[in-house]
Design an enzyme around this catalytic site. Structure first.
Site, short mmCIF file in Angstrom:
data_model
loop_
_atom_site.label_atom_id
_atom_site.label_comp_id
_atom_site.label_asym_id
_atom_site.label_seq_id
_atom_site.Cartn_x
_atom_site.Cartn_y
_atom_site.Cartn_z
N LYS A 84 0.67 -0.88 -0.17
CA LYS A 84 -0.36 0.56 0.02
C LYS A 84 0.85 1.22 0.14
CE LYS A 84 -4.01 2.12 2.70
NZ LYS A 84 -5.10 1.89 4.07
N SER A 153 -9.97 2.01 2.76
CA SER A 153 -8.59 2.90 1.85
C SER A 153 -7.39 1.94 1.15
CB SER A 153 -7.83 3.65 2.47
OG SER A 153 -7.25 3.02 3.70
N SER A 177 -10.58 -0.12 7.41
CA SER A 177 -9.70 -0.11 5.20
C SER A 177 -8.86 -1.43 5.19
CB SER A 177 -8.75 0.54 5.66
OG SER A 177 -9.25 1.79 5.94
#
Length: 450
Positions: A84, A153, A177
């Site tokens: 990420k 996210s 997330s």
């Protein structure tokens, strides 16, 4: 026609790479081929023009100890991993889904990346995140239907696994997330106990909640990754004496926040588990759920504003509106209000643990999301079904658990005790087996073709 969905089981791929029946260079090219084939449609990875050259070069570097054969190779030898884009990786810029200059977001490589590299993994690239891991979505699309959000996210990481680009990807969770994108994309997502993976080198969202986690196609895959990433890993022990854990359903205002379709699927999942021999108990908890929500968001917004104090002062005009609103909300919260919320959170953690213990509950189960992924690319969906467990810092998994009427995946959330990640993973493997036996299409549903 090529499907946007794919499966690369981590345990099988890692075993083949360690045994030498698969080759890290071949795995690197397989990864780049798949990214080239489908990422234009789903946009899971941050674009990197030199990805194939970099990854192939990394794959040609021998293991540090140089020992031949499986015994001499680390557990993730040659495994490509997506990371990420709030997690710093040497040699790759960190943009955090934002328009800020990447040099201001730079810093030493994250400890989690050091652990991946020490275990032999290859960094396939940065995966797309909502801006600063808050709520403003990136360009990523759900591979089951690109008109629907993948969640967030950690959107790019979930999609990278769901689309078969990598067998393992790293994400983070502050509220929902990790778990919500796993449910929306039909993969297994694991959020460990708060603090069990160091967050050094990770751009913060809210430091009292931020937790690193991982995605794979199944529980065995996330357990393998957990053995490398978690502090003090003790091994996912078999259930003592073969006793199945008692599962608790958190009845009350929290569970009522799930949508009708999610609740119908959850009832079916509960019935399947009971038929398989699990004890499932409804336990009234969180009657003050609205106050719990307010407490978490008070802490979250206060900490977001502090994390971004310098950057927002210098580059506030480059922030997207959703993120800027969160920062500005944090500016309005007084320290005394924040400290009172921290005290309420501590009380909530103790109360939830006591209520579970009094009811004899080993694990909590609940829908992983309020329903299937919304057909709305301006949102990442609601994190409400993950909120209390993140507030308490508990380890949680999302297991693929059937499909909605529109064909999109649904997930079952399984939550363990604080610090009991190993027990959660061992128990989740059994639950996964029951769910797959009851609904074999979960493991191999036909995907969208392009």
């Amino acid at each position: 026609m090529m499907t946007l969905l794919g499966r690369r089981p981590l345990v099988h791929e890692a075993a083949a790479l360690r045994a030498g029946t698969d080759d890290p260079v071949a795995a690197a090219h397989r990864t780049c081929d798949r990214i080239d084939a489908v990422d234009r449609q789903v946009r899971a990875f941050v674009p990197e023009p030199g990805r194939r050259r970099r990854l192939s070069a990394a794959a040609r570097v021998p293991a540090a100890d140089g020992a031949p054969g499986p015994a001499g190779r680390p557990p993730l030898h040659g495994v490509p991993v997506g990371v990420k884009d709030i997690v710093r990786v040497d040699g790759l810029p960190t943009r955090a889904g934002s328009a800020l200059p990447p040099e201001v977001l730079g810093g030493p490589q994250a400890a989690v990346v050091d652990r991946l590299c020490a275990a032999g993994a290859l960094i396939a690239g940065k995966t797309v995140t909502a801006e600063f891991a808050v709520t403003a979505p990136g360009p990523t699309r759900n591979p089951h239907n690109p008109a629907h959000t993948p969640g967030g996210s950690s959107s790019g990481s979930a999609v990278a696994v769901a689309a078969g680009m990598v067998p393992l990807a790293i994400g983070t969770q502050t509220v929902g997330s990790m778990i919500r994108p796993a449910a929306y994309c039909g993969v297994t997502g694991f959020k460990p106990t708060y603090g069990r993976i160091p967050v050094d080198g990770v751009i913060p969202n809210a430091v009292s909640f931020d937790t690193l986690g991982c995605y794979a196609t199944d529980v065995a895959g996330v357990a393998l990754a957990a053995s490398v990433l978690l502090d003090g890993w003790r091994g996912a022990r078999p259930e003592a004496g073969g006793r199945r854990p008692v599962l608790g359903i958190p009845a009350g205002p929290y569970l009522e926040r799930a949508g009708e379709e999610a609740l119908r699927a959850f009832k079916d999942q509960r019935d399947v588990l009971r038929a398989a021999g699990y004890t499932v108990r409804e336990v009234p908890v969180m009657d003050d759920f609205e106050q719990v929500v307010a407490q978490l968001f008070t802490m979250n917004r206060y900490e977001v504003a502090r994390a971004h104090a310098d950057w927002f002062a210098r580059f506030g005009d480059r922030y997207r509106e959703q993120t800027a609103v969160a920062v500005r909300q944090g500016h309005t919260i007084k320290e005394a209000v924040y400290e009172a919320a921290r005290a309420r959170r501590a009380e909530f953690r103790e109360r939830l643990a006591a209520e579970g213990s009094a009811a004899g509950v080993d694990l909590w189960i609940a829908p992983a999301a309020t329903g299937p992924a919304p057909a709305d690319l301006t949102t990442t969906g609601t994190s409400i079904m993950c909120l209390p467990w993140s507030n308490a810092g508990l380890p949680a998994l999302s297991l693929p658990a059937g499909h909605a009427a529109n064909g999109l995946p649904l997930g079952l959330q399984v939550v363990g005790g604080f610090g009991a990640d190993e027990d959660l993973l061992a128990a989740a493997a059994g639950i996964e087996g029951v769910l797959n036996g009851a609904a074999p299409e979960v493991a191999g549903r036909p995907g969208l073709t392009v």
